[in-house]
Scaffold this motif. Structure first.
Motif, PDB file in Angstrom:
ATOM      1  N   THR A  86      40.190  33.488  34.651  1.00 25.08           N
ATOM      2  CA  THR A  86      40.250  34.946  34.726  1.00 25.08           C
ATOM      3  C   THR A  86      39.028  35.497  35.447  1.00 25.08           C
ATOM      4  O   THR A  86      39.128  36.328  36.358  1.00 25.08           O
ATOM      5  CB  THR A  86      40.309  35.566  33.314  1.00 25.08           C
ATOM      6  OG1 THR A  86      41.313  34.892  32.573  1.00 25.08           O
ATOM      7  CG2 THR A  86      40.609  37.047  33.372  1.00 25.08           C
ATOM      8  N   ILE A  87      37.840  35.024  35.013  1.00 25.22           N
ATOM      9  CA  ILE A  87      36.590  35.499  35.622  1.00 25.22           C
ATOM     10  C   ILE A  87      36.599  35.223  37.123  1.00 25.22           C
ATOM     11  O   ILE A  87      36.255  36.081  37.934  1.00 25.22           O
ATOM     12  CB  ILE A  87      35.368  34.781  34.979  1.00 25.22           C
ATOM     13  CG1 ILE A  87      35.304  35.037  33.485  1.00 25.22           C
ATOM     14  CG2 ILE A  87      34.076  35.184  35.673  1.00 25.22           C
ATOM     15  CD1 ILE A  87      34.970  36.423  33.081  1.00 25.22           C
ATOM     16  N   THR A  88      37.024  34.012  37.486  1.00 25.97           N
ATOM     17  CA  THR A  88      37.062  33.653  38.902  1.00 25.97           C
ATOM     18  C   THR A  88      38.028  34.562  39.652  1.00 25.97           C
ATOM     19  O   THR A  88      37.732  35.034  40.754  1.00 25.97           O
ATOM     20  CB  THR A  88      37.495  32.188  39.061  1.00 25.97           C
ATOM     21  OG1 THR A  88      36.661  31.389  38.242  1.00 25.97           O
ATOM     22  CG2 THR A  88      37.370  31.731  40.500  1.00 25.97           C
ATOM     23  N   ALA A  89      39.175  34.811  39.041  1.00 29.17           N
ATOM     24  CA  ALA A  89      40.188  35.646  39.693  1.00 29.17           C
ATOM     25  C   ALA A  89      39.693  37.075  39.884  1.00 29.17           C
ATOM     26  O   ALA A  89      40.126  37.761  40.804  1.00 29.17           O
ATOM     27  CB  ALA A  89      41.474  35.639  38.885  1.00 29.17           C
ATOM     28  N   ILE A  90      38.778  37.517  39.011  1.00 32.90           N
ATOM     29  CA  ILE A  90      38.222  38.872  39.194  1.00 32.90           C
ATOM     30  C   ILE A  90      37.071  38.840  40.210  1.00 32.90           C
ATOM     31  O   ILE A  90      36.988  39.687  41.095  1.00 32.90           O
ATOM     32  CB  ILE A  90      37.709  39.449  37.851  1.00 32.90           C
ATOM     33  CG1 ILE A  90      38.861  39.548  36.842  1.00 32.90           C
ATOM     34  CG2 ILE A  90      37.085  40.830  38.064  1.00 32.90           C
ATOM     35  CD1 ILE A  90      38.419  39.928  35.443  1.00 32.90           C
ATOM     36  N   ALA A  91      36.190  37.837  40.065  1.00 26.30           N
ATOM     37  CA  ALA A  91      34.982  37.797  40.899  1.00 26.30           C
ATOM     38  C   ALA A  91      35.307  37.529  42.366  1.00 26.30           C
ATOM     39  O   ALA A  91      34.682  38.105  43.266  1.00 26.30           O
ATOM     40  CB  ALA A  91      34.017  36.736  40.374  1.00 26.30           C
ATOM     41  N   MET A  92      36.318  36.686  42.603  1.00 26.76           N
ATOM     42  CA  MET A  92      36.612  36.293  43.983  1.00 26.76           C
ATOM     43  C   MET A  92      37.036  37.482  44.864  1.00 26.76           C
ATOM     44  O   MET A  92      36.402  37.722  45.894  1.00 26.76           O
ATOM     45  CB  MET A  92      37.677  35.207  43.996  1.00 26.76           C
ATOM     46  CG  MET A  92      37.886  34.594  45.340  1.00 26.76           C
ATOM     47  SD  MET A  92      39.299  33.504  45.307  1.00 26.76           S
ATOM     48  CE  MET A  92      40.639  34.689  45.266  1.00 26.76           C
ATOM     49  N   PRO A  93      38.065  38.237  44.483  1.00 26.27           N
ATOM     50  CA  PRO A  93      38.433  39.376  45.344  1.00 26.27           C
ATOM     51  C   PRO A  93      37.337  40.434  45.430  1.00 26.27           C
ATOM     52  O   PRO A  93      37.127  41.023  46.495  1.00 26.27           O
ATOM     53  CB  PRO A  93      39.689  39.951  44.686  1.00 26.27           C
ATOM     54  CG  PRO A  93      39.775  39.339  43.351  1.00 26.27           C
ATOM     55  CD  PRO A  93      39.001  38.073  43.373  1.00 26.27           C
ATOM     56  N   LEU A  94      36.615  40.649  44.306  1.00 24.39           N
ATOM     57  CA  LEU A  94      35.522  41.626  44.346  1.00 24.39           C
ATOM     58  C   LEU A  94      34.509  41.241  45.412  1.00 24.39           C
ATOM     59  O   LEU A  94      34.094  42.059  46.231  1.00 24.39           O
ATOM     60  CB  LEU A  94      34.820  41.685  42.985  1.00 24.39           C
ATOM     61  CG  LEU A  94      35.401  42.633  41.941  1.00 24.39           C
ATOM     62  CD1 LEU A  94      34.551  42.589  40.670  1.00 24.39           C
ATOM     63  CD2 LEU A  94      35.445  44.050  42.483  1.00 24.39           C
ATOM     64  N   ASN A  95      34.118  39.959  45.394  1.00 31.16           N
ATOM     65  CA  ASN A  95      33.102  39.532  46.357  1.00 31.16           C
ATOM     66  C   ASN A  95      33.639  39.443  47.765  1.00 31.16           C
ATOM     67  O   ASN A  95      32.886  39.582  48.727  1.00 31.16           O
ATOM     68  CB  ASN A  95      32.488  38.203  45.920  1.00 31.16           C
ATOM     69  CG  ASN A  95      31.259  38.447  45.089  1.00 31.16           C
ATOM     70  OD1 ASN A  95      30.748  39.561  45.061  1.00 31.16           O
ATOM     71  ND2 ASN A  95      30.795  37.417  44.406  1.00 31.16           N
ATOM     72  N   ALA A  96      34.935  39.192  47.904  1.00 28.77           N
ATOM     73  CA  ALA A  96      35.512  39.213  49.246  1.00 28.77           C
ATOM     74  C   ALA A  96      35.377  40.621  49.825  1.00 28.77           C
ATOM     75  O   ALA A  96      34.931  40.807  50.961  1.00 28.77           O
ATOM     76  CB  ALA A  96      36.974  38.778  49.202  1.00 28.77           C
TER      77      ALA A  96
END
Lengths: 298, 239
Positions: free
Chosen positions: A83-93
């Protein structure tokens, strides 16, 4: 004998190709030594740990390993990390594209400062980053107190973990994009504008296609790093089993409790996720080799 | 379309790229902005195209104030120095870009776009390269594709920044004539920037010699060669 060959220019010339090497090439001995050094370095630092992770995980057989991943806390940790990865990845993209766009397409005061700021997460220890988040948003701080009073806890809750992860992985996308966008310059965007395209159209028909590979690399690196983040998350999460314990934190807890098979099974799974992202990257590279080459050659 | 540049100046921070310059370009003229690097010629061209905005002064198109028009509203066909072709698109898609980018109401349909692109490919005498990518073209071919892409939007004027700068001498000569032909055929007011005086003299109806952000002389090639107005022009032209 050597005297005789000296007097025959042909002999000297024909003897040359055997020992001829390019100016940039090393002697065979040096080459062997360098290869050995690299291979043994890789073996000790990369392959050996990888093998240990998987053999330790399977020490009591497949059944035990899979069972250890099946309990509620383990499942919760896996879900949380994904979940954390799925949130952090698009945010940082999105942040990464915005930052790189700003830095490469515009001139403004304080640009050097902004670049330094983007690199900050690379140089600051993740633990320190975690502590800063606790100090800023913890129950004893001004903002934290208000947030807790309104039932929006950040520290020791998922938002804190997301913040910590986003902070630590922030530079990956931007750092990957900035050199590519700098090299490409602004001419293509300007050309699109003179042809009547709106800003948004220029972005998604010209800018984005030109950076898609760098963006993909950055995002994949960011993903791998986000899944594995330990230091900053350890500080902000509070390590509540079944609630805020991510995979890396669960691994540490299990290991400290001498639950070796469980710890290494989880570690093996985390490694598997990371390998999967690398595999994905390689597969995409192979499949789109032409497009990649076309992008670089121009 | 005639262009009038009225007391245009441009400052970048503390440095002055253009002192107030004034210039009238009659409709249909082929104009060369000639000068060494740093003379302000490219800045002036970019101001005409709407890629740069002047610090002071006005630009008039057909007598109407165009200073505040956005780059899209200018409808200037712009050819960039390194051509700036979209590297991830085929030649066809490059040329079609401006038509496809139009608002739906005035966007030609797909067959019409294809027809116009084909016509432009014929005009630049490269009818068979629509499916290729820019990296698969020679320098001269890229330049012509960039020209076709700029013409596709049915521009009101044609602006070219060192259009022959990146080419070898032989191709350069050929393409000079190509640009002259296209200009004569379309009748578009055309402004190109160059530091090569032969190019300016041979190609242009009107030559504007620039130096250090100022216009030194405006005149027909013959006038400039025979009656240089300043010492700078004399030196530059005889060099």
């Amino acid at each position: 004998m050597s005297d005789a060959s000296l007097h025959r220019p042909g002999a000297a010339r024909s003897a040359r190709p055997a020992s001829y090497r390019k100016p940039t090439e090393e002697t065979p001995a040096a080459r062997t030594a360098l290869i050995l050094l690299t291979v043994s370095g890789l073996a000790i630092l990369v392959f050996a740990p990888l093998i240990v992770v998987f053999t330790e995980a399977l020490a009591d057989g497949w059944a035990a390993a899979i069972e250890s991943l099946g309990n509620r806390d383990a499942q919760s940790a896996i879900r949380l990390t994904l979940t954390i990865t799925a949130i952090a990845m698009p945010l940082n993209a999105v942040f990464g594209i915005a930052a790189a766009w700003l830095i490469t397409k515009f001139d403004f005061r304080g640009k050097a400062f902004l670049i330094t700021l983007i690199d900050l997460p690379f140089s600051v220890s993740p633990v320190v980053a975690g502590l800063c988040i606790v100090l800023l948003f913890g129950a004893n701080s001004l903002i934290g107190g208000w947030l807790v009073a309104h039932d929006l806890p950040i520290v020791f809750a998922i938002p804190g973990i997301v913040l910590a992860t986003v902070f630590v992985t922030f530079p990956f996308v931007a750092r990957e994009l900035i050199p590519v966008m700098t090299e490409q310059g602004r001419a293509e965007e300007e050309a699109a504008l003179t042809l009547g395209a709106s800003g948004w159209r220029v972005f998604h028909t010209v800018t984005l296609p030109n950076i898609r590979w760098a963006l993909l690399y950055g995002t994949l690196l960011c993903t791998a790093r986000a899944m594995g983040e330990f230091g900053a998350v350890a500080v902000v999460s509070g390590k509540i089993r079944g609630q805020t314990a991510t995979m890396p934190i669960t691994i540490e807890m299990l290991y400290n409790e001498y639950l070796s098979v469980a710890a290494f099974s989880m570690a093996a799974l985390l490694t598997g996720f990371a390998l999967l992202t690398l595999l994905l990257k390689t597969a995409l590279e192979l499949r789109h080799a032409d497009a990649l080459a076309a992008n670089h050659r121009h | 379309m005639d262009i009038h540049i009225d007391e245009i100046s441009k400052e970048f921070g503390v440095s002055r790229a253009l002192h107030p310059v004034t210039l009238s370009i009659p409709s249909g003229t082929l104009v060369a902005l000639l000068g060494p690097s740093g003379s302000g010629k490219t800045t002036l061209l970019r101001i005409l195209g709407g890629l740069e905005f002047p610090t002071s002064g006005r630009v008039l198109f057909d007598g109407r104030d165009a200073t505040g028009l956005s780059v899209q509203e200018r409808r200037a066909g712009f050819v960039f120095q390194s051509y700036a072709l979209f590297r991830h698109m085929t030649v066809f898609d490059n040329i079609a870009y401006g038509l496809a980018a139009r608002p739906r109401a005035i966007r030609p349909n797909r067959t019409e776009i294809a027809r116009r692109v084909t016509k432009l490919l014929d005009l630049i005498q490269l009818p068979d390269i629509g499916g290729r990518y820019p990296t698969q073209l020679s320098g001269g071919q890229r330049q012509r594709v960039a020209l076709a892409r700029a013409l596709a939007i049915e521009p009101r004027m044609l602006l070219l920044d060192e259009p022959f700068g990146a080419l070898d001498a032989k191709v350069r000569k050929e393409l000079r004539q190509g640009l002259r032909d296209i200009h004569d055929e379309t009748g578009l007011t055309t402004v190109f920037v160059t530091h090569d005086q032969d190019e300016a003299m041979e190609l242009a109806d009107l030559v504007v010699v620039m130096s250090m952000g100022r216009i030194e002389q405006i005149g027909r090639p013959l006038d400039i060669r025979e009656r240089p107005a300043t010492a700078f022009v004399r030196n530059f032209v005889s060099a």
